[in-house]
Design a protein around this motif. Structure first.
Motif, PDB file in Angstrom:
ATOM      1  N   GLU A 120     -74.406 -50.031  11.145  1.00 10.40           N
ATOM      2  CA  GLU A 120     -73.783 -49.449  12.343  1.00 10.40           C
ATOM      3  C   GLU A 120     -72.326 -49.079  12.121  1.00 10.40           C
ATOM      4  O   GLU A 120     -71.769 -48.204  12.806  1.00 10.40           O
ATOM      5  CB  GLU A 120     -73.873 -50.421  13.520  1.00 10.40           C
ATOM      6  CG  GLU A 120     -75.285 -50.592  14.076  1.00 10.40           C
ATOM      7  CD  GLU A 120     -76.066 -51.674  13.350  1.00 10.40           C
ATOM      8  OE1 GLU A 120     -75.635 -52.064  12.236  1.00 10.40           O
ATOM      9  OE2 GLU A 120     -77.098 -52.125  13.889  1.00 10.40           O
ATOM     10  N   ASP A 121     -71.660 -49.729  11.131  1.00 11.74           N
ATOM     11  CA  ASP A 121     -70.248 -49.445  10.869  1.00 11.74           C
ATOM     12  C   ASP A 121     -70.026 -48.044  10.312  1.00 11.74           C
ATOM     13  O   ASP A 121     -68.890 -47.546  10.297  1.00 11.74           O
ATOM     14  CB  ASP A 121     -69.679 -50.485   9.897  1.00 11.74           C
ATOM     15  CG  ASP A 121     -69.665 -51.888  10.491  1.00 11.74           C
ATOM     16  OD1 ASP A 121     -69.627 -52.000  11.738  1.00 11.74           O
ATOM     17  OD2 ASP A 121     -69.713 -52.863   9.716  1.00 11.74           O
ATOM     18  N   LEU A 122     -71.110 -47.400   9.837  1.00 15.66           N
ATOM     19  CA  LEU A 122     -70.973 -46.040   9.316  1.00 15.66           C
ATOM     20  C   LEU A 122     -70.595 -45.041  10.407  1.00 15.66           C
ATOM     21  O   LEU A 122     -70.171 -43.923  10.118  1.00 15.66           O
ATOM     22  CB  LEU A 122     -72.285 -45.597   8.648  1.00 15.66           C
ATOM     23  CG  LEU A 122     -72.649 -46.326   7.354  1.00 15.66           C
ATOM     24  CD1 LEU A 122     -74.061 -45.967   6.929  1.00 15.66           C
ATOM     25  CD2 LEU A 122     -71.652 -45.966   6.248  1.00 15.66           C
ATOM     26  N   LYS A 123     -70.710 -45.452  11.665  1.00 20.96           N
ATOM     27  CA  LYS A 123     -70.354 -44.579  12.775  1.00 20.96           C
ATOM     28  C   LYS A 123     -68.887 -44.163  12.706  1.00 20.96           C
ATOM     29  O   LYS A 123     -68.494 -43.102  13.207  1.00 20.96           O
ATOM     30  CB  LYS A 123     -70.646 -45.286  14.102  1.00 20.96           C
ATOM     31  CG  LYS A 123     -70.509 -44.403  15.328  1.00 20.96           C
ATOM     32  CD  LYS A 123     -70.748 -45.198  16.606  1.00 20.96           C
ATOM     33  CE  LYS A 123     -72.171 -45.712  16.683  1.00 20.96           C
ATOM     34  NZ  LYS A 123     -72.454 -46.349  18.009  1.00 20.96           N
ATOM     35  N   ALA A 124     -68.058 -44.984  12.029  1.00 19.83           N
ATOM     36  CA  ALA A 124     -66.626 -44.688  11.954  1.00 19.83           C
ATOM     37  C   ALA A 124     -66.278 -43.739  10.806  1.00 19.83           C
ATOM     38  O   ALA A 124     -65.097 -43.404  10.637  1.00 19.83           O
ATOM     39  CB  ALA A 124     -65.847 -45.998  11.797  1.00 19.83           C
ATOM     40  N   TRP A 157     -82.832 -42.954   7.447  1.00 22.16           N
ATOM     41  CA  TRP A 157     -82.331 -44.122   6.711  1.00 22.16           C
ATOM     42  C   TRP A 157     -81.789 -45.179   7.674  1.00 22.16           C
ATOM     43  O   TRP A 157     -82.055 -46.377   7.505  1.00 22.16           O
ATOM     44  CB  TRP A 157     -81.231 -43.711   5.728  1.00 22.16           C
ATOM     45  CG  TRP A 157     -80.783 -44.891   4.900  1.00 22.16           C
ATOM     46  CD1 TRP A 157     -81.307 -45.324   3.720  1.00 22.16           C
ATOM     47  CD2 TRP A 157     -79.747 -45.814   5.246  1.00 22.16           C
ATOM     48  NE1 TRP A 157     -80.665 -46.455   3.294  1.00 22.16           N
ATOM     49  CE2 TRP A 157     -79.703 -46.788   4.216  1.00 22.16           C
ATOM     50  CE3 TRP A 157     -78.852 -45.922   6.302  1.00 22.16           C
ATOM     51  CZ2 TRP A 157     -78.793 -47.840   4.224  1.00 22.16           C
ATOM     52  CZ3 TRP A 157     -77.947 -46.979   6.313  1.00 22.16           C
ATOM     53  CH2 TRP A 157     -77.918 -47.921   5.289  1.00 22.16           C
ATOM     54  N   LEU A 158     -81.039 -44.766   8.661  1.00 25.20           N
ATOM     55  CA  LEU A 158     -80.469 -45.716   9.619  1.00 25.20           C
ATOM     56  C   LEU A 158     -81.572 -46.445  10.388  1.00 25.20           C
ATOM     57  O   LEU A 158     -81.485 -47.654  10.633  1.00 25.20           O
ATOM     58  CB  LEU A 158     -79.535 -44.994  10.582  1.00 25.20           C
ATOM     59  CG  LEU A 158     -78.199 -44.546   9.969  1.00 25.20           C
ATOM     60  CD1 LEU A 158     -77.509 -43.526  10.846  1.00 25.20           C
ATOM     61  CD2 LEU A 158     -77.283 -45.760   9.727  1.00 25.20           C
ATOM     62  N   GLU A 159     -82.619 -45.747  10.758  1.00 33.56           N
ATOM     63  CA  GLU A 159     -83.748 -46.400  11.430  1.00 33.56           C
ATOM     64  C   GLU A 159     -84.435 -47.378  10.492  1.00 33.56           C
ATOM     65  O   GLU A 159     -84.825 -48.478  10.910  1.00 33.56           O
ATOM     66  CB  GLU A 159     -84.728 -45.352  11.936  1.00 33.56           C
ATOM     67  CG  GLU A 159     -84.198 -44.541  13.108  1.00 33.56           C
ATOM     68  CD  GLU A 159     -85.158 -43.468  13.570  1.00 33.56           C
ATOM     69  OE1 GLU A 159     -85.012 -42.982  14.707  1.00 33.56           O
ATOM     70  OE2 GLU A 159     -86.072 -43.117  12.779  1.00 33.56           O
ATOM     71  N   GLU A 160     -84.567 -46.998   9.217  1.00 32.95           N
ATOM     72  CA  GLU A 160     -85.146 -47.907   8.216  1.00 32.95           C
ATOM     73  C   GLU A 160     -84.270 -49.159   8.082  1.00 32.95           C
ATOM     74  O   GLU A 160     -84.775 -50.262   7.818  1.00 32.95           O
ATOM     75  CB  GLU A 160     -85.256 -47.182   6.865  1.00 32.95           C
ATOM     76  CG  GLU A 160     -85.918 -47.978   5.762  1.00 32.95           C
ATOM     77  CD  GLU A 160     -87.441 -47.929   5.845  1.00 32.95           C
ATOM     78  OE1 GLU A 160     -88.076 -48.688   5.096  1.00 32.95           O
ATOM     79  OE2 GLU A 160     -87.983 -47.148   6.648  1.00 32.95           O
ATOM     80  N   ALA A 161     -82.952 -48.990   8.248  1.00 31.65           N
ATOM     81  CA  ALA A 161     -82.023 -50.114   8.140  1.00 31.65           C
ATOM     82  C   ALA A 161     -81.931 -50.936   9.422  1.00 31.65           C
ATOM     83  O   ALA A 161     -81.137 -51.886   9.494  1.00 31.65           O
ATOM     84  CB  ALA A 161     -80.635 -49.590   7.768  1.00 31.65           C
ATOM     85  N   GLY A 162     -82.680 -50.561  10.443  1.00 31.00           N
ATOM     86  CA  GLY A 162     -82.721 -51.350  11.668  1.00 31.00           C
ATOM     87  C   GLY A 162     -81.825 -50.870  12.784  1.00 31.00           C
ATOM     88  O   GLY A 162     -81.691 -51.557  13.810  1.00 31.00           O
ATOM     89  N   VAL A 163     -81.199 -49.714  12.622  1.00 29.93           N
ATOM     90  CA  VAL A 163     -80.336 -49.172  13.665  1.00 29.93           C
ATOM     91  C   VAL A 163     -81.204 -48.448  14.691  1.00 29.93           C
ATOM     92  O   VAL A 163     -81.994 -47.566  14.337  1.00 29.93           O
ATOM     93  CB  VAL A 163     -79.290 -48.206  13.068  1.00 29.93           C
ATOM     94  CG1 VAL A 163     -78.404 -47.640  14.175  1.00 29.93           C
ATOM     95  CG2 VAL A 163     -78.453 -48.927  12.016  1.00 29.93           C
ATOM     96  N   ALA A 206     -75.780 -40.034  14.196  1.00 35.24           N
ATOM     97  CA  ALA A 206     -75.793 -39.572  12.796  1.00 35.24           C
ATOM     98  C   ALA A 206     -75.953 -38.064  12.683  1.00 35.24           C
ATOM     99  O   ALA A 206     -75.765 -37.500  11.604  1.00 35.24           O
ATOM    100  CB  ALA A 206     -76.925 -40.268  12.034  1.00 35.24           C
ATOM    101  N   MET A 207     -76.267 -37.392  13.797  1.00 35.79           N
ATOM    102  CA  MET A 207     -76.476 -35.942  13.757  1.00 35.79           C
ATOM    103  C   MET A 207     -75.150 -35.203  13.848  1.00 35.79           C
ATOM    104  O   MET A 207     -74.875 -34.441  14.774  1.00 35.79           O
ATOM    105  CB  MET A 207     -77.406 -35.531  14.905  1.00 35.79           C
ATOM    106  CG  MET A 207     -78.737 -36.256  14.921  1.00 35.79           C
ATOM    107  SD  MET A 207     -79.838 -35.724  13.589  1.00 35.79           S
ATOM    108  CE  MET A 207     -80.434 -34.180  14.243  1.00 35.79           C
TER     109      MET A 207
END
Length: 315
Positions: free
Chosen positions: A184-188, A203-209, A215-216
């Motif tokens: 989730e920190d990638l949002k920054a 990928w984010l969904e695979e990672a549990g986000v 991300a779009m």
């Protein structure tokens, strides 16, 4: 073992030409001799064999049962001799044309071509970077490397690499004030996209986000190598796989952010028409690249899938 006694090669050539044309006159024209010379050579064969090879009815000739058994074997033998002679007279340097997916060419293949050149100085390698499928029947291409599902019609496909993706960025991009401890920190940070923004969402969904619609956003690149180059320049975080990011990761231009990786059903494949491995230059490249990819000795390739049953590849 003593070598078997064979009849005159000239007589065998006369028989093969006459059998192929069904005519002594046509055989004489091909071999640039007289009709009588062809007739004489074949009669000498028949006398040595002790059996007729042709039924002669006026100007027409037809193979006897003995002749029908002999003809296909001799025809194949003369064809093989012709190929062997052509190969023996060929120039020492052979040009091998490889059509290759551009990102793979730039970030993996060209880094290793020195090894191939040293191992095969007799082969002159010509690379054609392209993501388009090759029409081997129409284009002057010997072999290709593609990214996809490996189910292209009318070619043999051998998988070189599996593909799994994970986030990477330049070490210079990381800001202690904005630590990246969880996905989730990638949002920054800016996200860099290849072909479609859906890859990052997946990928984010695979990672549990959950619901990572944020991300779009960010720049979109048509080639993976461009997205990785932008990441190495500190412009954002990209999704990468080991095949393309290996050199940058090893030399510190990129760092991997998480152990989480998303398997990709697509991968990198070696593709070529059935039968092309008879060419020594193609077989040499296939063996070399399999070794570089860490694969075992090459197995007999599977035949290509027919057009009707092949699924459409992504690239």
């Amino acid at each position: 073992m003593a070598p078997r006694r064979l009849p005159s090669l000239k007589a065998l050539r006369a028989f093969e030409a006459a059998a192929r044309h069904g005519s002594f006159s046509a055989a004489a024209g091909e071999l640039n001799v007289t009709h009588a010379a062809i007739s004489h050579q074949i009669r000498a064969l028949e006398e040595e064999l002790g059996a007729q090879l042709f039924h002669r009815t006026g100007r027409q000739v037809e193979l006897t049962e003995r002749g029908q058994k002999l003809f296909p074997v001799l025809a194949a033998a003369f064809e093989q001799m012709g190929e062997a002679w052509a190969q023996a007279g060929a120039k020492d340097t052979a040009t091998l044309t490889v059509s290759v997916e551009p990102s793979f060419a730039a970030r993996w293949l060209v880094l290793r071509l020195g090894k191939f050149n040293r191992a095969h100085p007799e082969i002159e390698l010509r690379l054609l970077p392209s993501s388009d499928l090759v029409d081997f029947a129409r284009e002057d291409v010997d072999i290709g490397i593609r990214y996809g599902l490996g189910e292209w019609p009318d070619v043999v496909s051998e998988k070189l690499f599996e593909a799994t993706v994970y986030p990477v960025c330049s070490p210079a991009l990381l800001d202690p004030k904005r630590p990246i401890r969880k996905p989730e920190d990638l949002k920054a940070y800016p996200l860099l996209h290849e072909e479609t923004m859906q890859h990052w969402v997946n990928w984010l969904e695979e990672a549990g986000v959950r619901h990572p619609r944020w991300a779009m956003r960010g720049p979109l690149f048509i080639e993976a190598s461009l997205a990785l180059q932008a990441a190495a320049a500190g412009q954002g975080v990209a999704l990468a796989n080991d095949t393309l990011a290996m050199a940058d990761l090893a030399e510190g231009r990129l760092v991997r952010l998480f152990d989480i990786e998303m398997p990709d059903e697509e991968g990198y494949w070696l593709v070529y028409p059935e039968g092309t491995l008879k060419k020594a230059k193609v077989d040499a490249f296939r063996r070399w690249i399999r070794e570089e990819a860490g694969l075992g000795p090459p197995e007999a390739p599977k035949p290509p899938e027919p057009l009707a049953s092949a699924r459409k590849a992504s690239r």
